[in-house]
Design a protein around this motif. Structure first.
Motif, mmCIF file in Angstrom:
data_model
loop_
_atom_site.group_PDB
_atom_site.id
_atom_site.type_symbol
_atom_site.label_atom_id
_atom_site.label_comp_id
_atom_site.label_asym_id
_atom_site.label_seq_id
_atom_site.Cartn_x
_atom_site.Cartn_y
_atom_site.Cartn_z
ATOM 1 N N UNK A 132 0.827 -1.208 0.000
ATOM 2 C CA UNK A 132 0.000 0.000 0.000
ATOM 3 C C UNK A 132 0.860 1.256 0.000
ATOM 4 N N UNK A 133 2.079 1.143 0.511
ATOM 5 C CA UNK A 133 2.952 2.301 0.636
ATOM 6 C C UNK A 133 2.905 2.937 2.006
ATOM 7 N N UNK A 134 2.015 2.463 2.859
ATOM 8 C CA UNK A 134 1.847 3.057 4.184
ATOM 9 C C UNK A 134 3.088 2.864 5.055
ATOM 10 N N UNK A 135 3.664 1.670 5.033
ATOM 11 C CA UNK A 135 4.769 1.363 5.951
ATOM 12 C C UNK A 135 6.001 2.222 5.675
ATOM 13 N N UNK A 136 6.483 2.200 4.441
ATOM 14 C CA UNK A 136 7.726 2.923 4.166
ATOM 15 C C UNK A 136 7.509 4.436 4.222
ATOM 16 N N UNK A 137 6.314 4.899 3.861
ATOM 17 C CA UNK A 137 6.043 6.332 3.924
ATOM 18 C C UNK A 137 6.042 6.822 5.367
ATOM 19 N N UNK A 138 5.388 6.077 6.251
ATOM 20 C CA UNK A 138 5.359 6.446 7.668
ATOM 21 C C UNK A 138 6.765 6.440 8.243
ATOM 22 N N UNK A 139 7.547 5.423 7.893
ATOM 23 C CA UNK A 139 8.924 5.342 8.372
ATOM 24 C C UNK A 139 9.750 6.519 7.870
ATOM 25 N N UNK A 140 9.632 6.830 6.602
ATOM 26 C CA UNK A 140 10.420 7.922 6.027
ATOM 27 C C UNK A 140 10.040 9.277 6.623
ATOM 28 N N UNK A 141 8.753 9.468 6.902
ATOM 29 C CA UNK A 141 8.313 10.752 7.477
ATOM 30 C C UNK A 141 8.680 10.846 8.962
ATOM 31 N N UNK A 142 8.659 9.701 9.659
ATOM 32 C CA UNK A 142 9.029 9.689 11.068
ATOM 33 C C UNK A 142 8.042 10.367 11.989
ATOM 34 N N UNK A 143 6.784 10.490 11.550
ATOM 35 C CA UNK A 143 5.770 11.188 12.338
ATOM 36 C C UNK A 143 4.456 10.405 12.293
ATOM 37 N N UNK A 144 3.419 10.978 12.896
ATOM 38 C CA UNK A 144 2.065 10.435 12.786
ATOM 39 C C UNK A 144 1.458 10.991 11.504
ATOM 40 N N UNK A 145 0.969 10.113 10.635
ATOM 41 C CA UNK A 145 0.451 10.575 9.341
ATOM 42 C C UNK A 145 -0.913 9.960 9.043
ATOM 43 N N UNK A 146 -1.699 10.720 8.296
ATOM 44 C CA UNK A 146 -2.932 10.212 7.706
ATOM 45 C C UNK A 146 -2.566 9.788 6.289
ATOM 46 N N UNK A 147 -2.656 8.490 6.019
ATOM 47 C CA UNK A 147 -2.206 7.948 4.740
ATOM 48 C C UNK A 147 -3.403 7.445 3.944
ATOM 49 N N UNK A 148 -3.431 7.819 2.660
ATOM 50 C CA UNK A 148 -4.493 7.327 1.772
ATOM 51 C C UNK A 148 -4.033 7.422 0.322
ATOM 52 N N UNK A 149 -4.104 6.304 -0.369
ATOM 53 C CA UNK A 149 -3.798 6.231 -1.795
ATOM 54 C C UNK A 149 -2.448 6.861 -2.135
ATOM 55 N N UNK A 150 -1.452 6.504 -1.362
ATOM 56 C CA UNK A 150 -0.103 6.957 -1.650
ATOM 57 C C UNK A 150 0.258 8.331 -1.140
ATOM 58 N N UNK A 151 -0.679 9.030 -0.525
ATOM 59 C CA UNK A 151 -0.411 10.370 -0.017
ATOM 60 C C UNK A 151 -0.482 10.377 1.512
ATOM 61 N N UNK A 152 0.421 11.147 2.131
ATOM 62 C CA UNK A 152 0.484 11.201 3.582
ATOM 63 C C UNK A 152 0.493 12.646 4.064
ATOM 64 N N UNK A 153 -0.308 12.921 5.091
ATOM 65 C CA UNK A 153 -0.380 14.243 5.695
ATOM 66 C C UNK A 153 -0.078 14.101 7.181
ATOM 67 N N UNK A 154 0.846 14.897 7.688
ATOM 68 C CA UNK A 154 1.179 14.818 9.107
ATOM 69 C C UNK A 154 -0.009 15.250 9.964
ATOM 70 N N UNK A 155 -0.229 14.512 11.051
ATOM 71 C CA UNK A 155 -1.286 14.845 12.005
ATOM 72 C C UNK A 155 -0.626 15.199 13.328
ATOM 73 N N UNK A 156 -0.833 16.417 13.789
ATOM 74 C CA UNK A 156 -0.186 16.891 15.009
ATOM 75 C C UNK A 156 -1.144 16.839 16.198
ATOM 76 N N UNK A 157 -0.560 16.663 17.368
ATOM 77 C CA UNK A 157 -1.356 16.597 18.597
ATOM 78 C C UNK A 157 -0.818 17.602 19.610
ATOM 79 N N UNK A 158 -1.709 18.294 20.334
ATOM 80 C CA UNK A 158 -1.251 19.222 21.375
ATOM 81 C C UNK A 158 -0.809 18.497 22.647
ATOM 82 N N UNK A 159 -1.125 17.206 22.739
ATOM 83 C CA UNK A 159 -0.740 16.406 23.904
ATOM 84 C C UNK A 159 0.141 15.243 23.461
ATOM 85 N N UNK A 160 1.019 14.774 24.350
ATOM 86 C CA UNK A 160 1.809 13.599 24.004
ATOM 87 C C UNK A 160 0.900 12.406 23.708
#
Length: 298
Positions: A132-160
């Protein structure tokens, strides 16, 4: 030179991502490190703990990496504290670590994220055929991401945002588990489509909970996602027992992560997971904590 590729967990939406739905995935603190030394030609020192099939797949993937990075003259060694075949993105982390070190060795400078993701994806195809591309994309970005159809957007949180990752035990291959689900989905498409649509809706609610720092709501979404994964036939007695164990130790939500099936890993959302890690390890359960997002994220 050396490079690191973190493993990943899927917080919400596994399996649906295969059918084009969204998944919420995060990089974890454990992963794979690749180091490179000068050599006369590209080479890879194979880890001793791999099966013959895993060694073959790794050799094929490395050959792809060597070719696409224009054959840098380095010998690559990899080390990992990430359990294999547990749904934690070990091949994606490996691909990212090797891609980073091979590209840097050839160019003499740090590669762009786009180049790392492209090379890692080519390697992942050798491991999984049609990932799907989810695994390597998440690893490469190193953050929490919303992944769909090859595209990833970082999702930030105000709390740990912290999770406990507990290992249940060996599992069938992802290909086997995904294939069996696909066959059921083909037989009863409308029924299974409805379940995937419900999971996709939960992913959206989970993203909003993360953005608000609402851990209680996120935990509830995780619990509901687990129920739907069970409805899809992706859980088992060992997984269910671990889910209930984590909840009994204070998890706000708990679910399988990755392919599921008869083993793998279970994650629990905690405000502070460390006390539960200590208690579970005392019971002989292999587990660790990781922070996915928020202040002081790993």
């Amino acid at each position: 030179m050396s490079a690191f590729g973190p493993g990943k967990i899927i917080l919400l939406g596994e399996h649906g991502v295969v059918y084009g739905h969204a998944a919420l995935a995060g990089a974890i603190s454990r992963g794979v490190r690749a180091s490179a030394e000068p050599s006369t030609q590209p080479g890879l020192e194979l880890p001793d703990d791999l099966s013959e099939g895993q060694q073959d797949a790794l050799e094929r993937a490395f050959a792809v990496a060597a070719k696409k990075s224009k054959h840098p003259k380095v010998s690559v060694h990899v080390s990992s504290d990430l359990p294999l075949s547990m749904g934690l993105g070990s091949s994606g982390a490996l691909s990212v670590a090797i891609a980073r070190v091979m590209l840097e060795a050839k160019a003499g400078k740090a590669p762009t994220p786009k180049d790392v993701e492209a090379l890692a994806f080519a390697m992942e195809k050798e491991f999984h055929g049609t990932p799907s591309g989810c695994d390597h994309t998440t690893s490469a970005r190193g953050t929490l991401v919303l992944f769909q159809k090859g595209k990833a957007i970082e999702v930030k949180s105000p709390r740990p945002l912290k999770v406990l990752v507990a290992l249940v035990g060996p599992r069938s291959s992802t290909k086997t588990t995904v294939g069996a689900l696909r066959e059921r989905q083909k037989r009863w498409p409308k029924r299974y489509r409805r379940v995937f649509e419900h999971i996709n809706a939960l992913v959206g609610e989970g993203v909003q909970a993360v953005k608000k720092g609402d851990l209680e709501s996120l935990g509830d979404v995780m619990n509901m996602n687990q129920g739907l994964l069970s409805a899809l036939g992706l859980t088992s007695t060992p997984i269910d027992e671990m889910v209930y164990t984590l909840r009994a130790h204070g998890a706000l939500g708990a679910k399988l992560t990755g392919a599921g099936g008869d083993g793998g890993a279970v994650i629990g959302l905690f405000a502070e997971p460390e006390p539960a890690v200590v208690k579970l390890r005392a019971q002989g359960i292999e587990c660790f904590a990781s922070q996915l997002a928020g202040p002081r994220a790993l």
